[in-house]
Design a protein around this motif. Structure first.
Motif, short mmCIF file in Angstrom:
data_model
loop_
_atom_site.label_atom_id
_atom_site.label_comp_id
_atom_site.label_asym_id
_atom_site.label_seq_id
_atom_site.Cartn_x
_atom_site.Cartn_y
_atom_site.Cartn_z
N TRP A 37 29.50 -38.63 53.65
CA TRP A 37 29.01 -39.80 54.40
C TRP A 37 27.51 -39.93 54.17
O TRP A 37 26.80 -38.94 54.10
CB TRP A 37 29.28 -39.65 55.90
CG TRP A 37 30.74 -39.47 56.22
CD1 TRP A 37 31.44 -38.30 56.21
CD2 TRP A 37 31.67 -40.50 56.56
NE1 TRP A 37 32.77 -38.54 56.53
CE2 TRP A 37 32.94 -39.88 56.76
CE3 TRP A 37 31.58 -41.88 56.74
CZ2 TRP A 37 34.08 -40.59 57.10
CZ3 TRP A 37 32.72 -42.59 57.09
CH2 TRP A 37 33.96 -41.95 57.27
N TRP A 41 29.36 -41.42 61.94
CA TRP A 41 29.76 -42.48 62.87
C TRP A 41 29.20 -42.27 64.28
O TRP A 41 28.87 -41.16 64.68
CB TRP A 41 31.28 -42.54 62.94
CG TRP A 41 31.90 -41.19 63.15
CD1 TRP A 41 32.25 -40.61 64.32
CD2 TRP A 41 32.24 -40.23 62.13
NE1 TRP A 41 32.77 -39.36 64.11
CE2 TRP A 41 32.78 -39.09 62.77
CE3 TRP A 41 32.13 -40.21 60.72
CZ2 TRP A 41 33.22 -37.95 62.07
CZ3 TRP A 41 32.56 -39.08 60.03
CH2 TRP A 41 33.10 -37.97 60.71
N PHE A 57 35.34 -45.44 62.85
CA PHE A 57 34.08 -44.82 62.38
C PHE A 57 32.91 -45.80 62.40
O PHE A 57 32.11 -45.87 61.47
CB PHE A 57 34.28 -44.19 60.99
CG PHE A 57 35.39 -43.20 60.97
CD1 PHE A 57 35.21 -41.93 61.51
CD2 PHE A 57 36.66 -43.54 60.50
CE1 PHE A 57 36.25 -41.01 61.56
CE2 PHE A 57 37.71 -42.63 60.55
CZ PHE A 57 37.50 -41.36 61.08
N ALA A 245 31.20 -48.54 57.47
CA ALA A 245 32.60 -48.09 57.52
C ALA A 245 33.56 -49.28 57.54
O ALA A 245 34.61 -49.25 56.90
CB ALA A 245 32.83 -47.21 58.73
N ALA A 269 36.13 -47.17 55.19
CA ALA A 269 36.33 -45.79 55.67
C ALA A 269 37.78 -45.49 56.04
O ALA A 269 38.34 -44.49 55.61
CB ALA A 269 35.41 -45.52 56.86
#
Ligand code: WTA
Length: 637
Positions: A37, A41, A57, A245, A269
């Motif tokens: 990532w 999140w 997320f 996301a 995501a």
């Protein structure tokens, strides 16, 4: 262990399932921790099905290609990412390692960038099954452009409709595509689709068949020329663009019960997580295995289980350009032996069609490398299941019957290969995170076992569709309004004493022909375009190989009076408007259609007639003129 969330026993499945239902955020965030990532999140899941609004997320940033490519480079740079088997077995195959694929994707990302394509732009991809198709898809994802792949069998008119709906400004295509003995002039179809189009700015054309093409100055550029510019500058990397996301990853058009295909939207995501999770669990993927999914990348199966799922797991994915029956009906088996394929994922229609050639094409084939077999796209009949199990799997390979949809992004109901029990023609149990329920016509939940009803899903899984492009209300009415607060699949299903599900087919006006979804209204619209057609009604009927065939009842006022020619004219029209996949198998000319007093066509009656039912046509008392039924029955083909 590489995949600590891979389910290794039946007990572990039940445990994972329980956890996923009790606490979805905890369950999915634990899996998400294993990915790359750019920013984590703030919230795992916020949702309601009434708007619908589903966000997984929220606040996170990532790029899916970093997870498919960059993430694997330290360990897999020299492992094959893609093996490509050409249409012609005499032509050389290609092997593309993870390092090479990374470079090719980055270089093509530069090409897209140089041609003015930016994050959020829609790129229509209309190509044959060559590695460049996967490269184009991934390059879009790298720069954050939204890809909309259109299957190579669709007509110019279908492409034009999709370009318009997506307001796409860019196209990536090929001069042509090989499929069996056919040579499909893709660029020329694109040229037809672009007549009168004012939004498309650039068409990038990849060379495959060397079919002569007309290249329009200022609009059309060659893939190879554009690539050379990038190579000359020595560019091998392209920084992955940070995506939210919930930014759209792609649009994929699919048929519904209305005349117009819908642009199903999946976001970055959730789609990444779910295709990965379902891939490694359903197929029980083990490192180094070779995965052969025979679908076309133009369909969701190809998106999720040729490209995204396998590459997210660092697997080797096999892309096959041709068809199962050319040069002969042993082609799949030859490919399995040639590359020592571990996992074979195909459609019941392909199995039934190959069964029809007998055992000859299997002679001399070992198939010893196979570990797992899968099916998708339509219910598999028991006969085909047993043939697949005995003749292909030699009774040593578990078969996964995977039920899912374009809208679900990944497999929702399936046994897990060798882990949970299989039952011929039953998709069996939901994957963790998936809560199926059956409801009756009124939307009341049908409880208990040994029951059947309309299949809905109660809560969001990470790869549920987020919207239909450009028309959120359509998404709501189509999927979330039939039964309030439920996702309605459009399928009917049974549930047995073990809680296993068997999908019985569509309960709406959607046909499933050779595993391809086709709306009856779409086919009717196309037939009605023909000058001689007054009105038509299209229904499905059982077809030995295709699963469902298309039966058209047509009121025709054509002048030349030659029925055979008239039928051909109608078929040509459908091919022109939609594509050859939507051609009716049977066209019956009728003088009237069975209608209610309010003018609604009673398809239920036509369906019965098309199915060959002569006695139990059902209640005809609401028909304006019940005698039409006899006339139509007499003319049945
Ligand atoms: C049908 C394909 C029975 C179903 C992935 C669904 C199936 C439609 C199965 C979606 C299966 C798919 N058993 N029916 N294992 N898999 N279907 O969007 O009717 O092309 O609604 O997605 O195919 O088709 P789609």
């Amino acid at each position: 262990m590489l995949f600590p969330y891979q389910i290794k026993s039946e007990e572990a499945y039940h445990q994972a399932y329980k956890q996923s239902i009790e606490n979805p955020p905890a369950f999915w965030s634990a899996i998400a921790e294993h990915f790359t990532w750019k920013k984590k999140w703030d919230d795992v899941l916020t949702w309601n099905f009434s708007e619908p609004n589903v966000q997984w997320f929220k606040g996170a940033q990532l790029n899916i290609t970093e997870n498919l490519l960059d993430r694997h480079l330290p360990t897999k740079a020299h492992s094959p990412a893609i093996i490509w088997e050409p249409n012609d077995p005499e032509e050389h195959h290609r092997v593309i390692t993870y390092q090479k694929l990374y470079e090719k994707v980055c270089q093509f990302a530069h090409v897209l960038n140089n041609n003015g394509i930016k994050k959020g732009d829609r790129v229509c991809i209309y190509m044959g099954m060559i590695p460049e198709l996967a490269i184009a898809v991934l390059a879009c994802a790298r720069i954050g452009a939204i890809h909309s792949v259109v299957f190579g069998g669709f007509s110019a008119q279908s492409i034009a409709d999709r370009l318009y709906d997506a307001q796409a400004e860019y196209i990536v295509t090929c001069d042509g595509a090989y499929r069996g003995q056919k040579d499909i002039p893709l660029k020329s179809v694109i040229d037809d689709a672009l007549i009168g189009n004012r939004t498309v700015k650039k068409v990038i054309v990849c060379t495959r068949t060397r079919t002569p093409v007309s290249m329009l100055k200022g609009r059309d550029v060659w893939w190879e020329d554009e690539l050379k510019k990038v190579e000359t500058l020595g560019l091998h990397d392209f920084p992955a663009v940070a995506m939210d996301a919930e930014d759209p990853l792609f649009i994929l058009y699919t048929s519904g019960s209305t005349g117009k295909p819908k642009g199903v939207v999946h976001t970055v995501a959730g789609y990444m997580l779910y295709t990965h999770y379902s891939f490694i669990n359903v197929f029980q993927y083990q490192p180094e295995q070779i995965h052969f999914c025979t679908a076309d990348i133009g369909w969701i199966t190809g998106h999720s289980y040729i490209i995204y799922g396998p590459l997210s797991a660092g697997a080797t994915t096999l892309i096959f350009e041709g068809v199962p029956t050319w040069p002969d009906a042993g082609r799949f088996w030859e490919i399995v032996d040639k590359y020592r394929v571990d996992i074979l994922y195909t459609a019941p229609t392909a199995i039934r069609s190959l069964m029809g050639f007998g055992l000859g094409p299997l002679h001399g084939k070992s198939l010893a490398s196979l570990k797992v077999l899968g099916t998708v796209g339509e219910p598999i009949n028991e006969e085909a299941w047993h043939w697949y199990n005995e003749q292909v799997g030699k009774k040593r390979c578990p078969i996964v019957d995977t039920w899912w949809q374009t809208e679900t992004g990944g497999i929702l109901i399936s046994n897990l290969a060798g882990i949970t029990p299989s039952k011929p023609s039953w998709a069996t149990l939901p994957l963790p995170g998936v809560q199926p329920i059956l409801v009756d016509e009124k939307g009341e939940e049908i409880l208990g076992n040994n029951v059947s009803g309309n299949l809905c899903i109660k809560t969001p899984w990470p790869s549920v569709l987020r919207t239909t492009y450009g028309d959120h209300e359509r998404c709501r009415t189509n999927y979330f309004a039939t039964y309030p607060n439920l996702y309605f699949t459009g399928d009917g299903a049974m549930r047995d004493e073990n809680g296993f599900y068997r999908i019985t087919g569509r309960v709406d006006d959607v046909l499933n022909v050779s595993g391809h979804r086709i709306g009856t209204a779409e086919v009717e619209n196309a037939i009605n375009m023909h000058a001689g057609v007054v009105e038509s009604a299209v229904v499905g009927y059982p077809h030995d190989i295709k699963g469902q065939g298309i039966y058209a009842f047509v009121i025709y006022s054509g002048a030349h009076g030659d029925e055979t020619l008239s039928r051909k004219d109608i078929l040509t029209t459908v091919t022109r408007i939609i594509g050859a996949i939507a051609k009716p198998d049977k066209i019956q000319f009728v003088s009237v259609l069975p209608k209610t007093r309010s003018g609604k066509i009673m398809r239920r009656i036509l369906r019965k007639i098309a199915e060959g039912e002569t006695e139990n046509i059902g209640d005809t008392s609401t028909l304006l003129d019940p005698s039409v039924v006899e006339e139509i029955k007499r003319g049945k083909l």
